[in-house]
Write an enzyme that holds these catalytic residues in place. Sequence first.
Site, PDB file in Angstrom:
ATOM      1  N   ILE A 678      -9.786   4.638 -19.410  1.00 31.10           N
ATOM      2  CA  ILE A 678      -9.688   6.740 -18.787  1.00 31.10           C
ATOM      3  C   ILE A 678      -8.305   6.452 -18.131  1.00 31.10           C
ATOM      4  O   ILE A 678      -8.178   7.589 -17.368  1.00 31.10           O
ATOM      5  CB  ILE A 678     -10.624   6.952 -18.233  1.00 31.10           C
ATOM      6  CG1 ILE A 678     -11.213   5.957 -16.718  1.00 31.10           C
ATOM      7  CG2 ILE A 678     -12.504   7.387 -19.058  1.00 31.10           C
ATOM      8  CD1 ILE A 678     -12.614   6.775 -15.755  1.00 31.10           C
ATOM      9  N   GLY A 679      -7.556   4.693 -17.926  1.00 33.29           N
ATOM     10  CA  GLY A 679      -7.109   4.780 -17.593  1.00 33.29           C
ATOM     11  C   GLY A 679      -6.344   3.740 -18.153  1.00 33.29           C
ATOM     12  O   GLY A 679      -6.970   2.077 -18.142  1.00 33.29           O
ATOM     13  N   GLY A 681      -3.133   0.657 -16.406  1.00 29.55           N
ATOM     14  CA  GLY A 681      -2.405   0.239 -15.134  1.00 29.55           C
ATOM     15  C   GLY A 681      -2.663  -1.405 -16.056  1.00 29.55           C
ATOM     16  O   GLY A 681      -2.234  -1.866 -17.024  1.00 29.55           O
ATOM     17  N   GLY A 682      -1.370  -1.480 -14.754  1.00 30.93           N
ATOM     18  CA  GLY A 682       0.013  -2.643 -15.099  1.00 30.93           C
ATOM     19  C   GLY A 682      -0.817  -3.709 -16.131  1.00 30.93           C
ATOM     20  O   GLY A 682      -0.793  -4.549 -16.704  1.00 30.93           O
ATOM     21  N   VAL A 686      -8.976   1.059 -17.291  1.00 31.83           N
ATOM     22  CA  VAL A 686     -10.173   1.505 -16.608  1.00 31.83           C
ATOM     23  C   VAL A 686     -11.218   1.996 -17.270  1.00 31.83           C
ATOM     24  O   VAL A 686     -10.346   2.523 -18.620  1.00 31.83           O
ATOM     25  CB  VAL A 686     -10.053   2.140 -15.368  1.00 31.83           C
ATOM     26  CG1 VAL A 686     -11.254   2.717 -14.382  1.00 31.83           C
ATOM     27  CG2 VAL A 686      -9.158   1.746 -14.362  1.00 31.83           C
ATOM     28  N   LYS A 700     -13.164  -1.758 -13.584  1.00 26.42           N
ATOM     29  CA  LYS A 700     -11.611  -2.053 -14.168  1.00 26.42           C
ATOM     30  C   LYS A 700     -11.717  -3.281 -14.152  1.00 26.42           C
ATOM     31  O   LYS A 700     -12.110  -4.035 -14.144  1.00 26.42           O
ATOM     32  CB  LYS A 700     -11.465  -1.831 -12.464  1.00 26.42           C
ATOM     33  CG  LYS A 700      -9.757  -1.656 -12.864  1.00 26.42           C
ATOM     34  CD  LYS A 700      -9.093  -0.866 -11.453  1.00 26.42           C
ATOM     35  CE  LYS A 700      -7.328  -1.568 -11.627  1.00 26.42           C
ATOM     36  NZ  LYS A 700      -7.705  -1.015  -9.622  1.00 26.42           N
ATOM     37  N   ASP A 801       0.434   0.527  -0.646  1.00 31.74           N
ATOM     38  CA  ASP A 801       0.765   1.582  -2.336  1.00 31.74           C
ATOM     39  C   ASP A 801      -0.325   2.450  -2.732  1.00 31.74           C
ATOM     40  O   ASP A 801      -1.138   3.144  -3.166  1.00 31.74           O
ATOM     41  CB  ASP A 801       0.221   0.579  -3.423  1.00 31.74           C
ATOM     42  CG  ASP A 801       0.287   0.653  -4.946  1.00 31.74           C
ATOM     43  OD1 ASP A 801       1.437   2.060  -4.656  1.00 31.74           O
ATOM     44  OD2 ASP A 801       0.516   0.714  -5.519  1.00 31.74           O
TER      45      ASP A 801
END
Length: 947
Positions: A678-679, A681-682, A686, A700, A801
């Site tokens: 669902i996602g 990142g660098g 996830v 994650k 962040d």
Amino acid sequence: MLVNYISIAFFAYLVLISASKAQSGPTKSGAEALLKWKESIGNNSILSSWVYPDNGNFSSSNPCKWSGIACNNAGDITEINLAFTGLQGTLEHLDLSSFPQLLRLDLRENQLTGAIPLDIGTLTKLQLLDLSTNNLTGSLPLSLANLSQVIEIDFSRNMITGELDPWLFPNGTSVTNTGLVSLKRLLLQDTYLSGHIPIEIGNSKNLVLIALDRSFFLGPIPQSLGNLSELTILRLNDNQFSGQIPPNIGTLSKLIDIRLFINQLSGSVPREIGNLSSLVTLHLAENNFTGHLPQQVCQGGKLVNFSASYNNFSGPIPASLRNCTTLYRVRLEYNQLTGNLDQDFGVYPSLTYIDLGYNRLHGNLSPQWGQCRNLTLLRVSGNMIGGEIPNEIVQLNQLGVLDLSSNQLSGEIPAQIGKLSKLTSLSLRGNKLSGHVPSEIGVLSNLGYLDLSLNMLSGPIPDQIGNCLKLRFLSLSKNGLNGTIPYQIGNLVGLQTVLDLSHNSLSGEISPQIGKLINLENLNLSHNNLSGSIPNSLGDMVSLLAIDLSCNDLEGPLPDSKDFSLFPPKSFANNKDLCGDLQGLRPCNTPISTTKNGDQSRMVIIVTTSTVGSLLFILVVVGIIVLYKRRYQWNVQEDEQEVPLQRENLFSFLNFDGKIVYDDIINATEDFNDVYCIGVGGSSRVYKAKLPSGQVVAVKKMNSTTEGMEIDEVRSFVNELATLEEIRHRNIVKLYGFCSHERHKFLVYEFMERGSLADILSNEKEAKELDWDKRAKVVKGVANSLLYLHHDCVPPIIHRDISSKNVLLNSELEARVSDFGIARFLKPNSSNWTTIAGTYGYIAPELSYTMEVTEKCDVYSFGVLALEVLMGSHPGTLISNLTSLVDQKIQLKDVLDPRLSPPTTQKIADELTSIVNLALWCLHADPQSRPTMHVASELLQMQAGDD
Ligand SMILES: *[C@@H]1O[C@H](CO)[C@@H](O)[C@H](O)[C@H]1NC(C)=O
Ligand SMILES: *[C@@H]1O[C@H](CO)[C@@H](O)[C@H](O)[C@H]1NC(C)=O
Ligand SMILES: *[C@@H]1O[C@H](CO)[C@@H](O)[C@H](O)[C@H]1NC(C)=O
Ligand SMILES: *[C@@H]1O[C@H](CO)[C@@H](O)[C@H](O)[C@H]1NC(C)=O
Ligand SMILES: *[C@@H]1O[C@H](CO)[C@@H](O)[C@H](O)[C@H]1NC(C)=O
């Protein structure tokens, strides 16, 4: 500032003009001034005698007979005394220039608000000015300097200081008084406001009393106070005064009472203070003083109250204290004072309270202390006192608190300790006391706190201890006590915080009576020789938060209470043969040999319950940072062996419904199939995983599979984190656990149904669903989480962040901050990271020229985010065009997300305006000028507060 002075000068000029016109009939104009003031402040029953005469002739209703008013023979008003009358209102319309003969203005203990009138200086004959204990605000008028006759000035217990910037509060905002007070305090800490004592106060040569205590003053104590040769009382306590005590204060020979406690004063205390032969009260506590205490402090032989605690004083105990028989109350704790307890102190018949704790005193506790018959508290803990406890101590029949802990005392506890019938707290912890626990302890019926731990006591615990029915805290741990635990301890139903009998040689069974302690939160019986089974009644101890029965000879099942299975396994470790539904224990229905070790060797996974979740969350993330930092090194040292076993132990102390869910997660995601992603990142992806229990979690998965967290390093993080008692917050995403497997490294956390704020704002339909009310709540939620990280965590945590990608929303569209991937703990000494991290567009400008990351960087990012929430998209160039906040008046309608219709109620419009103003403040280019999250959330809270 300049503008202020000009306006004050102008005001003073007006005052002069009006004073010169009012020459005819001073009393009449005084009476009219009083009536005008009365009208302005509305109905105050105390003023009912203040009325206009029917015929307009003041002689028939002589104002000199009005309540609170007194006159001289010539009929001039000389006194206004309305102290303790419940008077409400302001002094704004009291024309002080109408009372040229006024000697006393006493308005103490009322509910007056507003500022001190600027023309107070026109009362040139005034002798007493007492406005104490009101709610006056503003600063001290400079015209005070004109009060050349004044003898007493008392402004204490008000809220006098500068004013708040009105632009923080949009039109129509009503702010509660308490809200304002706490906001002011916060702002003061940030030194946005100032309230200094005017130097000119030194001109009022007759001053006998200056009281400015418990207000909001800051800055230095003016040197000019040293000119006030009549001064006898100087009360400046509970403010924010800083700098040194002006040395010439020591020349004011009439001083009797000096109170400087709770300020930020520093440097050494002028030796001359010891020359003040009339000194009765000297309070220096809770400042930042260094150097020696004034040695002659009791030279005058009158000293009654003396405090210097919580400073950095060093050097000897003042010699003059030895025969200072007048002493009543002495507090010197928490300094580095040296001295000898039996030689530097004498007999003080009036002494009621003496705290010498946490200094560097040596010597013995002399029998003479038994002659200080009025002592209610005697504390010498944290020194190097040796010798024995003298039996004479039991003569102190008023004693409530006796704290001799953390010294080198030896010998036995006086057998007649029961004579101390008023004792409520007894701490002898951390000495070398031997012998038995005297059974007379049972006579101490008022005892609430008893700590005899960390001594060399032996013998049994006396049954009589069960008579101390008021005990809330009882620790006898780390002694050599033996015998059984007396069942009478079960009578101590008031026990609440701690019952600690650990690290002794207690034997026999645990009495089922212990289960009666239903208020107890912390039970520690570990490291004894207790045998038999754990009484099932312990399952009834509904308040228990922690229990430790480890390192005994216990066997059999755990109490069959649901709560018991939630305690960590280490609570029961190292016993003979305990069984139960808990990791590390064998299930009760299986024989000992077949414990399930098989799965565990394959992986290390911990899934936690939510209480400890966030703690672990941060732990893990920090651990992962370490991992990444290490990575480069490990790549070089390819031959490095794994350290699986230790790490397993390190992380395997938590469980999740008693189950290990590694396989569940692999199954639910079909071994991390992209279908469930669902996602991205660098460094991670996830996944959404639905566990067999029906619970949905977010997983994650880190891209790296590198091994190499250094155990020592991780452990030190664990220790550091252990100090962050219960890090959890409703606006921070919950971590359930993590896995550090050879093949996979992943975090398991709460699944947030609605994804990130960035996603929602970029989708028109969803953005509309997030209406103004919900958006305001999102901003508040993020503010609360940052408030928590910055101000409630020790050490504080900087997120580093904050962006709309890292704010997730649940099904109710409530915000939770996530991704602590680059969070770091703010420790004063640690060097800051040298790389810029964060998300472009949210990074505080100072990071481009300094690498110093502070909380104010988060505040900046929060400002961007808050604007983004209202605007519906990143504010972009709006920020770079901001030059100055105050000039730059942004219209609310210009920044609101055009996809939503404008706010319909005034309340929500005000709320949004204040968010915009706050956001602009947060975007201040100078980090020092940005508000703290404390101030920010207080402002948001105020908006929410007044319905
Ligand atoms: C004055 O302040 C106190 C404490 O903040 C508050 O309890 C009281 O209500 C205030 N009185 C008035 C008149 O504002
Ligand atoms: C506040 O209200 C007053 C009168 O209602 C108005 O004149 C003024 O422009 C308003 N100020 C702001 C900043 O909206
Ligand atoms: C107290 O003084 C020390 C050094 O003298 C200084 O480092 C510290 O910041 C001061 N603390 C406060 C609260 O002013
Ligand atoms: C304390 O003792 C000193 C000398 O022994 C003496 O000069 C001083 O007057 C005494 N003070 C009191 C208060 O008795
Ligand atoms: C001791 O305390 C009692 C009661 O508070 C008081 O009456 C008595 O004067 C005190 N003794 C001394 C020497 O101050």
